[in-house]
Design a protein around this motif. Structure first.
Motif, PDB file in Angstrom:
ATOM      1  N   ALA A 198      37.479  46.959  33.159  1.00  0.00           N
ATOM      2  CA  ALA A 198      36.556  46.370  34.223  1.00  0.00           C
ATOM      3  C   ALA A 198      35.951  47.035  33.970  1.00  0.00           C
ATOM      4  N   THR A 199      36.115  48.617  34.040  1.00  0.00           N
ATOM      5  CA  THR A 199      35.103  50.089  34.108  1.00  0.00           C
ATOM      6  C   THR A 199      33.980  49.807  32.757  1.00  0.00           C
ATOM      7  N   PRO A 200      35.183  50.454  31.881  1.00  0.00           N
ATOM      8  CA  PRO A 200      34.491  51.009  31.066  1.00  0.00           C
ATOM      9  C   PRO A 200      33.578  50.004  31.220  1.00  0.00           C
ATOM     10  N   ASN A 201      33.643  48.380  31.145  1.00  0.00           N
ATOM     11  CA  ASN A 201      33.071  47.149  30.332  1.00  0.00           C
ATOM     12  C   ASN A 201      31.724  47.168  31.517  1.00  0.00           C
ATOM     13  N   TYR A 202      31.978  47.671  32.413  1.00  0.00           N
ATOM     14  CA  TYR A 202      30.957  47.121  33.627  1.00  0.00           C
ATOM     15  C   TYR A 202      29.774  48.440  33.130  1.00  0.00           C
ATOM     16  N   TYR A 203      30.471  49.931  33.195  1.00  0.00           N
ATOM     17  CA  TYR A 203      29.095  50.786  32.090  1.00  0.00           C
ATOM     18  C   TYR A 203      29.200  50.426  30.910  1.00  0.00           C
ATOM     19  N   GLU A 204      29.241  50.349  29.666  1.00  0.00           N
ATOM     20  CA  GLU A 204      29.568  49.947  28.886  1.00  0.00           C
ATOM     21  C   GLU A 204      29.866  51.109  28.389  1.00  0.00           C
TER      22      GLU A 204
ATOM     23  N   PRO B 147      30.666  45.080  25.517  1.00  0.00           N
ATOM     24  CA  PRO B 147      32.036  44.855  26.481  1.00  0.00           C
ATOM     25  C   PRO B 147      32.894  43.832  25.864  1.00  0.00           C
ATOM     26  N   THR B 148      34.022  43.973  26.525  1.00  0.00           N
ATOM     27  CA  THR B 148      35.773  43.269  25.870  1.00  0.00           C
ATOM     28  C   THR B 148      35.370  41.969  26.295  1.00  0.00           C
ATOM     29  N   PRO B 149      36.276  41.002  25.555  1.00  0.00           N
ATOM     30  CA  PRO B 149      36.669  39.656  26.455  1.00  0.00           C
ATOM     31  C   PRO B 149      37.654  40.080  27.527  1.00  0.00           C
ATOM     32  N   MET B 150      37.453  39.907  29.018  1.00  0.00           N
ATOM     33  CA  MET B 150      38.342  39.524  29.805  1.00  0.00           C
ATOM     34  C   MET B 150      38.912  37.814  30.110  1.00  0.00           C
ATOM     35  N   VAL B 151      40.027  37.168  30.378  1.00  0.00           N
ATOM     36  CA  VAL B 151      40.857  36.675  31.023  1.00  0.00           C
ATOM     37  C   VAL B 151      41.994  37.471  31.472  1.00  0.00           C
ATOM     38  N   LEU B 152      42.048  35.862  32.419  1.00  0.00           N
ATOM     39  CA  LEU B 152      42.436  35.623  33.784  1.00  0.00           C
ATOM     40  C   LEU B 152      43.205  34.719  33.552  1.00  0.00           C
ATOM     41  N   VAL B 153      44.236  34.626  33.833  1.00  0.00           N
ATOM     42  CA  VAL B 153      45.194  33.183  33.507  1.00  0.00           C
ATOM     43  C   VAL B 153      46.001  33.071  34.896  1.00  0.00           C
ATOM     44  N   ASP B 154      45.089  32.094  35.468  1.00  0.00           N
ATOM     45  CA  ASP B 154      46.011  31.370  36.903  1.00  0.00           C
ATOM     46  C   ASP B 154      45.522  31.005  37.958  1.00  0.00           C
ATOM     47  N   ARG B 155      44.813  30.104  38.313  1.00  0.00           N
ATOM     48  CA  ARG B 155      43.664  30.139  38.888  1.00  0.00           C
ATOM     49  C   ARG B 155      44.519  30.986  40.514  1.00  0.00           C
ATOM     50  N   THR B 156      44.982  30.072  41.021  1.00  0.00           N
ATOM     51  CA  THR B 156      45.522  29.834  42.417  1.00  0.00           C
ATOM     52  C   THR B 156      46.367  31.853  42.609  1.00  0.00           C
ATOM     53  N   HIS B 157      46.763  31.884  40.780  1.00  0.00           N
ATOM     54  CA  HIS B 157      47.223  33.685  41.623  1.00  0.00           C
ATOM     55  C   HIS B 157      46.088  34.512  41.479  1.00  0.00           C
ATOM     56  N   TRP B 158      45.579  34.152  40.429  1.00  0.00           N
ATOM     57  CA  TRP B 158      44.205  35.085  40.686  1.00  0.00           C
ATOM     58  C   TRP B 158      42.864  35.239  41.756  1.00  0.00           C
ATOM     59  N   THR B 159      43.412  34.228  42.728  1.00  0.00           N
ATOM     60  CA  THR B 159      41.929  34.312  43.609  1.00  0.00           C
ATOM     61  C   THR B 159      42.572  33.734  45.214  1.00  0.00           C
ATOM     62  N   GLU B 160      43.672  33.188  45.049  1.00  0.00           N
ATOM     63  CA  GLU B 160      44.023  33.051  46.400  1.00  0.00           C
ATOM     64  C   GLU B 160      45.391  34.281  46.684  1.00  0.00           C
ATOM     65  N   ARG B 161      46.309  34.054  45.350  1.00  0.00           N
ATOM     66  CA  ARG B 161      47.478  35.733  45.920  1.00  0.00           C
ATOM     67  C   ARG B 161      46.866  36.801  46.079  1.00  0.00           C
ATOM     68  N   LEU B 162      46.012  37.285  45.242  1.00  0.00           N
ATOM     69  CA  LEU B 162      45.568  38.803  44.438  1.00  0.00           C
ATOM     70  C   LEU B 162      44.132  37.956  44.151  1.00  0.00           C
ATOM     71  N   PRO B 163      43.398  38.266  45.072  1.00  0.00           N
ATOM     72  CA  PRO B 163      42.120  38.088  44.763  1.00  0.00           C
ATOM     73  C   PRO B 163      41.469  38.920  44.133  1.00  0.00           C
TER      74      PRO B 163
ATOM     75  N   TRP C  50      40.249  37.924  40.786  1.00  0.00           N
ATOM     76  CA  TRP C  50      38.712  37.195  40.249  1.00  0.00           C
ATOM     77  C   TRP C  50      37.401  36.996  40.810  1.00  0.00           C
ATOM     78  N   PRO C  51      37.577  36.969  42.509  1.00  0.00           N
ATOM     79  CA  PRO C  51      36.087  36.986  42.783  1.00  0.00           C
ATOM     80  C   PRO C  51      35.615  38.461  43.110  1.00  0.00           C
ATOM     81  N   LEU C  52      36.122  39.001  43.148  1.00  0.00           N
ATOM     82  CA  LEU C  52      35.941  40.755  42.392  1.00  0.00           C
ATOM     83  C   LEU C  52      35.140  41.268  41.579  1.00  0.00           C
ATOM     84  N   LEU C  53      36.155  40.941  40.585  1.00  0.00           N
ATOM     85  CA  LEU C  53      35.388  40.934  39.271  1.00  0.00           C
ATOM     86  C   LEU C  53      34.346  40.631  39.266  1.00  0.00           C
TER      87      LEU C  53
END
Length: 373
Positions: free
Chosen positions: A310-316, A321-337, A339-342
């Motif tokens: 995310a860092t080089p994508n943020y600063y370009e 920026p290159t595509p970033m796809v996170l898989v599994d909503r529960t994992h990335w929003t509840e167990r290890l959140p 996604w909200p920070l990203l």
């Protein structure tokens, strides 16, 4: 179908990395002046070395007879001789293959070059020996050079995920199907090169040229050795049985590290760029994933990779920026959140249009395409 450029098609034409290239250069050009000859055994090329101009050449880890070495040195060539008693070649011109790293697996994993390199690393990393640290740095730079040459022109998608994902689980099967679909879509799959989700994605790319039943059967066979503990030998042998049963599988890349040497490389990545320095490996893997990265459920390492990307994508800092796809909503929003920070980081930046969260692995290839991968 998945493609990957042939090695050496795009490297500096002054670089010579195989005996075939050496012979072709001497025959076609009649000179080695200014060339770089890398990790080529020239013991049987004394006549050619004695009869060819080598002014300004550099010979990196090339075995040669003393008569030839004296002659090329007299012409001003630099000769870095092979380093004796090392379990790896610091000057290597090519990335590794599974067969190379797992040579002697039949005698137990401890006998393989991979295990012996890790043992050497363990012995030398704490003693402050500048010679050993220099050899590690030269090796890692050589591997980076070989990896860049290998991937020139490839559309690389990184697949990140945890090493704990066991064979025989639905999660492992899903990661394998993801690797297969990405490969069939023409991408070069690149992973961290280890077990778990990484192995599954490399397996999927290996399975891409075959009918779907091959992957189904392979998953069943691998489930008999679900994890690399307690026996790396058994775990790796199961993979080589599949490679023997279905040879000539699809190509992909694994980028593991001896820093985490307790994790062996997986045998399904056709090309393995293994590093001593984990920081070099992490940054190199993400930087080369030019068509995007898919993040499967993982723990600390995968979270780190999300924000390393995310860092080089943020600063370009690497361009668009290159595509970033996170898989599994529960994992990335509840167990290890993560996604909200990203998503908060990406708000009102150009990377905002290049991130996505999907529920199922099967949705990832379409999401990548939608994001411009």
């Amino acid at each position: 179908m998945q493609t990957m450029p042939a090695h050496a098609a795009h490297h500096d034409d002054r670089e010579i990395e195989t005996l075939e290239e050496f012979d072709a250069t001497v025959s076609a050009r009649g000179t080695l002046a200014g060339h770089r000859v890398q990790a080529v055994d020239l013991t049987d090329r004394t006549r050619e070395l004695l009869g060819t101009d080598t002014t300004g050449a550099v010979f990196l880890g090339c075995a040669m007879r003393e008569e030839a070495a004296a002659k090329v040195r007299a012409e001003g060539a630099l000769v870095f001789p092979p380093v004796p008693d090392l379990p790896f070649d610091p000057y290597r011109g090519l990335v590794y293959s599974p067969d190379e790293l797992f040579t002697s697996l039949a005698d137990g994993y401890e006998a393989t070059p991979d295990a012996r390199a890790y043992a050497w690393f363990q012995r030398t990393k704490a003693d402050g020996d500048i010679y050993a640290s220099m050899l590690r740095a030269v090796h890692d730079d050589s591997v980076s050079d070989a990896l860049d040459e290998l991937l020139t022109g490839a559309r690389v998608v990184g697949v990140m995920g945890g090493h704990a994902m066991a064979r025989g689980t639905e999660e492992y099967a899903g990661a394998a199907r993801l690797g297969r679909e990405l490969a069939r879509a023409g991408f070069t799959v690149a992973t961290g090169g280890g077990p778990g989700a990484m192995e599954a994605a490399n397996l999927g790319a290996y399975a891409a040229p075959f009918g779907d039943e091959m992957l189904t059967e392979s998953l069943e066979l691998l489930a008999k050795a679900p994890h690399f503990t307690p026996s790396i030998t058994q775990w790796a042998s199961a993979a080589f049985e599949i490679r023997a049963r279905w040879p000539q599988g699809g190509r992909s890349v694994g980028i593991p590290t001896w820093f985490y040497g307790h994790e062996p490389p997986n045998a399904f990545a056709s090309h393995i760029a293994k590093y001593f320095a984990n920081a070099t490996r992490e940054d190199g893997l993400l930087a080369r994933s030019t068509a995007g990265v898919v993040f499967l459920p993982g723990a600390a390492g995968t979270v780190q990779e999300i924000f390393d990307n995310a860092t080089p994508n943020y600063y370009e800092s690497r361009g668009e920026p290159t595509p970033m796809v996170l898989v599994d909503r529960t994992h990335w929003t509840e167990r290890l959140p993560a996604w909200p920070l990203l998503r908060s980081l990406a708000r009102e930046r150009s990377m905002e249009a290049r991130i996505a969260l999907v529920e199922r692995i099967e949705e990832a290839p379409e999401a990548l395409k939608r994001l411009g991968g």
